[in-house]
Design a protein around this motif. Structure first.
Motif, mmCIF file in Angstrom:
data_model
loop_
_atom_site.group_PDB
_atom_site.id
_atom_site.type_symbol
_atom_site.label_atom_id
_atom_site.label_comp_id
_atom_site.label_asym_id
_atom_site.label_seq_id
_atom_site.Cartn_x
_atom_site.Cartn_y
_atom_site.Cartn_z
ATOM 1 N N PHE A 48 -2.117 6.033 15.401
ATOM 2 C CA PHE A 48 -1.121 5.023 14.408
ATOM 3 C C PHE A 48 -2.042 3.851 14.570
ATOM 4 C CE2 PHE A 48 1.176 9.039 12.967
ATOM 5 C CZ PHE A 48 0.964 9.155 11.726
ATOM 6 N N HIS A 49 -2.174 3.791 16.350
ATOM 7 C CA HIS A 49 -2.402 2.421 16.348
ATOM 8 C C HIS A 49 -3.291 1.575 16.127
ATOM 9 C CE1 HIS A 49 1.061 3.058 19.606
ATOM 10 N NE2 HIS A 49 0.422 3.925 19.726
ATOM 11 N N ASN A 50 -4.018 2.766 15.557
ATOM 12 C CA ASN A 50 -6.305 2.053 14.585
ATOM 13 C C ASN A 50 -4.610 1.424 13.659
ATOM 14 O OD1 ASN A 50 -6.842 3.125 16.712
ATOM 15 N ND2 ASN A 50 -7.744 5.249 15.351
ATOM 16 N N LEU A 51 -3.759 1.464 13.180
ATOM 17 C CA LEU A 51 -3.712 0.998 11.480
ATOM 18 C C LEU A 51 -2.644 -0.362 12.227
ATOM 19 C CD1 LEU A 51 -1.665 3.983 10.459
ATOM 20 C CD2 LEU A 51 -3.857 2.764 9.956
ATOM 21 N N GLN A 52 -2.795 -1.088 13.008
ATOM 22 C CA GLN A 52 -2.473 -2.225 13.721
ATOM 23 C C GLN A 52 -2.956 -2.917 13.838
ATOM 24 O OE1 GLN A 52 -0.255 -1.712 17.352
ATOM 25 N NE2 GLN A 52 1.577 -0.475 15.651
ATOM 26 N N PRO A 53 -3.143 -4.537 13.165
ATOM 27 C CA PRO A 53 -2.050 -4.856 12.542
ATOM 28 C C PRO A 53 -1.709 -4.415 11.215
ATOM 29 C CG PRO A 53 -3.897 -6.374 13.073
ATOM 30 C CD PRO A 53 -4.443 -5.293 12.980
ATOM 31 N N ILE A 54 -0.699 -5.169 10.517
ATOM 32 C CA ILE A 54 0.234 -4.539 9.740
ATOM 33 C C ILE A 54 0.145 -6.025 9.341
ATOM 34 C CG2 ILE A 54 1.806 -3.199 8.193
ATOM 35 C CD1 ILE A 54 1.802 -1.027 10.010
ATOM 36 N N LEU A 55 0.393 -6.495 8.366
ATOM 37 C CA LEU A 55 0.635 -7.721 7.273
ATOM 38 C C LEU A 55 0.774 -8.987 8.895
ATOM 39 C CD1 LEU A 55 3.840 -6.290 5.623
ATOM 40 C CD2 LEU A 55 1.571 -6.998 4.404
ATOM 41 N N GLU A 56 -0.520 -9.451 8.791
ATOM 42 C CA GLU A 56 -0.730 -9.951 9.889
ATOM 43 C C GLU A 56 -0.243 -11.165 9.171
ATOM 44 O OE1 GLU A 56 -4.331 -11.419 12.948
ATOM 45 O OE2 GLU A 56 -4.920 -10.220 11.643
ATOM 46 N N ASN A 57 -1.102 -11.639 8.304
ATOM 47 C CA ASN A 57 0.089 -12.921 8.079
ATOM 48 C C ASN A 57 1.172 -12.980 6.421
ATOM 49 O OD1 ASN A 57 -2.628 -14.540 9.462
ATOM 50 N ND2 ASN A 57 -3.680 -13.664 7.501
ATOM 51 N N GLY A 58 2.005 -11.495 6.628
ATOM 52 C CA GLY A 58 2.888 -11.908 6.034
ATOM 53 C C GLY A 58 2.840 -10.946 4.440
ATOM 54 N N TRP A 59 3.683 -11.253 3.907
ATOM 55 C CA TRP A 59 3.772 -11.101 2.319
ATOM 56 C C TRP A 59 3.034 -11.968 1.248
ATOM 57 C CZ3 TRP A 59 4.072 -6.268 0.362
ATOM 58 C CH2 TRP A 59 4.382 -5.315 1.503
ATOM 59 N N LYS A 60 2.541 -12.821 2.254
ATOM 60 C CA LYS A 60 2.514 -14.032 1.044
ATOM 61 C C LYS A 60 0.918 -13.746 0.125
ATOM 62 C CE LYS A 60 2.977 -19.216 0.563
ATOM 63 N NZ LYS A 60 2.414 -20.273 0.545
ATOM 64 N N PRO A 61 0.297 -13.342 1.461
ATOM 65 C CA PRO A 61 -1.173 -13.737 0.966
ATOM 66 C C PRO A 61 -1.453 -12.453 0.134
ATOM 67 C CG PRO A 61 -1.226 -13.549 3.202
ATOM 68 C CD PRO A 61 0.214 -13.893 2.822
ATOM 69 N N ILE A 62 -0.846 -11.265 0.296
ATOM 70 C CA ILE A 62 -0.756 -10.077 -0.874
ATOM 71 C C ILE A 62 -0.111 -10.051 -1.941
ATOM 72 C CG2 ILE A 62 -0.008 -7.832 -1.213
ATOM 73 C CD1 ILE A 62 -0.193 -7.748 2.144
ATOM 74 N N LEU A 63 1.075 -10.758 -2.360
ATOM 75 C CA LEU A 63 2.058 -11.102 -3.607
ATOM 76 C C LEU A 63 1.357 -12.379 -4.413
ATOM 77 C CD1 LEU A 63 5.044 -11.017 -2.290
ATOM 78 C CD2 LEU A 63 3.966 -9.415 -3.616
ATOM 79 N N LYS A 64 0.711 -12.993 -3.839
ATOM 80 C CA LYS A 64 -0.405 -13.930 -4.385
ATOM 81 C C LYS A 64 -1.676 -13.427 -4.484
ATOM 82 C CE LYS A 64 -2.360 -18.604 -3.494
ATOM 83 N NZ LYS A 64 -2.439 -19.408 -1.915
#
Length: 119
Positions: A48-64
């Motif tokens: 599971f450490h290979n999945l990081q970083p999760i949401l490195e820049n937060g939710w804003k780029p994803i929601l945009k």
């Protein structure tokens, strides 16, 4: 072979049968997916450490990126679903369908205008 039999069955009996067979196959697919994921996890091939970083820049780029697509998704599919309604054996009230589609079209146009003004 099982899918060929199911497709032949659906083609011969209509679109309601497609919905009924989808109900059966979705349960089978979910069970196969859950069992497969559990086996991979239990065999120890997952770190599971290979999945990081999760949401490195937060939710804003994803929601945009996702927000305009999510809003237009049901409106883009309305035409396809109205074409499918012609093949159903039980008819629905055309007046309520027209009112609902006009409401969705107006909401989509208003959203598009406000989206263009915001940019």
């Amino acid at each position: 072979m099982l899918m060929i039999i199911a497709i032949s069955y659906v083609l011969s009996l209509g679109i309601e049968v497609l919905a009924r067979t989808a109900e059966v196959f979705i349960v089978i697919l979910i069970l196969i997916g859950l069992i497969g994921n559990m086996l991979i996890y239990l065999l120890g091939n997952v770190d599971f450490h290979n999945l990081q970083p999760i949401l490195e820049n937060g939710w804003k780029p994803i929601l945009k990126l996702a927000f305009p697509v999510v809003i237009s998704f049901p409106f883009g599919k309305a035409l396809v679903f109205t074409m499918i309604l012609l093949f159903l054996s039980t008819r629905i009230n055309e007046k309520s369908l027209a009112v609902g589609l006009n409401y969705k079209r107006t909401a989509f146009k208003l959203y598009s205008k406000f989206e263009n003004c915001r940019s």
